[in-house]
Design a protein around this motif. Structure first.
Motif, PDB file in Angstrom:
ATOM      1  N   SER A  29     -14.753   4.578  -3.144  1.00 29.03           N
ATOM      2  CA  SER A  29     -13.352   4.466  -2.766  1.00 29.03           C
ATOM      3  C   SER A  29     -13.130   4.573  -1.263  1.00 29.03           C
ATOM      4  O   SER A  29     -12.156   4.034  -0.761  1.00 29.03           O
ATOM      5  CB  SER A  29     -12.531   5.536  -3.487  1.00 29.03           C
ATOM      6  N   ASN A  30     -14.001   5.262  -0.531  1.00 36.23           N
ATOM      7  CA  ASN A  30     -13.848   5.401   0.913  1.00 36.23           C
ATOM      8  C   ASN A  30     -14.819   4.528   1.690  1.00 36.23           C
ATOM      9  O   ASN A  30     -14.971   4.701   2.903  1.00 36.23           O
ATOM     10  CB  ASN A  30     -14.044   6.855   1.316  1.00 36.23           C
ATOM     11  N   ARG A  73     -10.317  -6.219  -3.576  1.00 36.30           N
ATOM     12  CA  ARG A  73     -10.745  -5.055  -4.342  1.00 36.30           C
ATOM     13  C   ARG A  73      -9.543  -4.353  -4.940  1.00 36.30           C
ATOM     14  O   ARG A  73      -8.432  -4.408  -4.398  1.00 36.30           O
ATOM     15  CB  ARG A  73     -11.550  -4.105  -3.472  1.00 36.30           C
ATOM     16  N   ASP A  74      -9.816  -3.700  -6.052  1.00 40.48           N
ATOM     17  CA  ASP A  74      -8.845  -2.827  -6.685  1.00 40.48           C
ATOM     18  C   ASP A  74      -9.241  -1.418  -6.271  1.00 40.48           C
ATOM     19  O   ASP A  74     -10.194  -0.852  -6.799  1.00 40.48           O
ATOM     20  CB  ASP A  74      -8.905  -2.997  -8.206  1.00 40.48           C
ATOM     21  N   TYR A  75      -8.515  -0.886  -5.312  1.00 37.58           N
ATOM     22  CA  TYR A  75      -8.893   0.389  -4.724  1.00 37.58           C
ATOM     23  C   TYR A  75      -8.940   1.501  -5.775  1.00 37.58           C
ATOM     24  O   TYR A  75      -9.871   2.282  -5.819  1.00 37.58           O
ATOM     25  CB  TYR A  75      -7.908   0.752  -3.623  1.00 37.58           C
ATOM     26  N   ARG A 115     -16.280   7.177  -8.048  1.00 38.83           N
ATOM     27  CA  ARG A 115     -15.289   6.968  -7.009  1.00 38.83           C
ATOM     28  C   ARG A 115     -15.873   7.059  -5.600  1.00 38.83           C
ATOM     29  O   ARG A 115     -15.133   6.997  -4.617  1.00 38.83           O
ATOM     30  CB  ARG A 115     -14.163   7.983  -7.146  1.00 38.83           C
ATOM     31  N   TRP A 122     -12.510  -0.342   2.977  1.00 35.81           N
ATOM     32  CA  TRP A 122     -12.274   0.646   1.939  1.00 35.81           C
ATOM     33  C   TRP A 122     -10.925   0.475   1.254  1.00 35.81           C
ATOM     34  O   TRP A 122     -10.779   0.703   0.060  1.00 35.81           O
ATOM     35  CB  TRP A 122     -12.364   2.058   2.535  1.00 35.81           C
ATOM     36  N   ASN A 123      -9.916   0.044   1.990  1.00 37.30           N
ATOM     37  CA  ASN A 123      -8.577  -0.081   1.415  1.00 37.30           C
ATOM     38  C   ASN A 123      -8.173  -1.537   1.197  1.00 37.30           C
ATOM     39  O   ASN A 123      -7.014  -1.800   0.872  1.00 37.30           O
ATOM     40  CB  ASN A 123      -7.553   0.600   2.309  1.00 37.30           C
ATOM     41  N   GLY A 124      -9.116  -2.436   1.388  1.00 36.38           N
ATOM     42  CA  GLY A 124      -8.817  -3.847   1.175  1.00 36.38           C
ATOM     43  C   GLY A 124      -8.129  -4.527   2.329  1.00 36.38           C
ATOM     44  O   GLY A 124      -7.831  -5.720   2.256  1.00 36.38           O
TER      45      GLY A 124
END
Length: 123
Positions: free
Chosen positions: A29-30, A71-73, A26, A52-54
């Protein structure tokens, strides 16, 4: 962090292909994620990246309007939808994880690199 890219293959010019990349942890993820590519006999070049969050994306001029990165966060997966493919898109595509949350063009801004997936576009 390991990056596993998949979905590459052979496609005719004008066709479409989607490649994806999953991060093993993960830690992505950031961080921004993205794609670079390297064609035979050419230098590696930036293709696209996503925040990071699309919410934010950037593209190279050569693929803008044809490729879409997403992206799939929650799953740490990044996708590259490639449409209207051209023979000059033939390359090994490398998935990357950035140092920052926002996408950048420079290769030095990416700390993790996947093994690459080959995309071949025939004329």
């Amino acid at each position: 962090v390991q990056l596993q890219a998949s979905g590459g293959g052979l496609v005719q010019a004008g066709g479409s292909l989607r490649i994806s990349c999953a991060a093993s942890k993960r830690t992505s993820s950031n961080n921004a994620m993205g794609w670079f590519r390297q064609a035979p006999g050419k230098e590696r070049e930036f293709v696209a990246a996503v925040s990071w969050n699309g919410g934010g994306t950037i593209y190279s001029d050569s693929v803008k309007g044809r490729f879409t990165i997403s992206r799939d966060y929650g799953q740490g997966v990044v996708y590259l939808q490639m449409n209207s493919l051209k023979p000059e898109d033939t390359a090994i595509y490398y998935c990357v994880v950035g140092r920052r949350a926002v996408p950048r063009l420079e290769s030095s801004e990416y700390v993790y690199w996947g093994q690459g997936t080959l995309v071949t576009v025939s004329s």
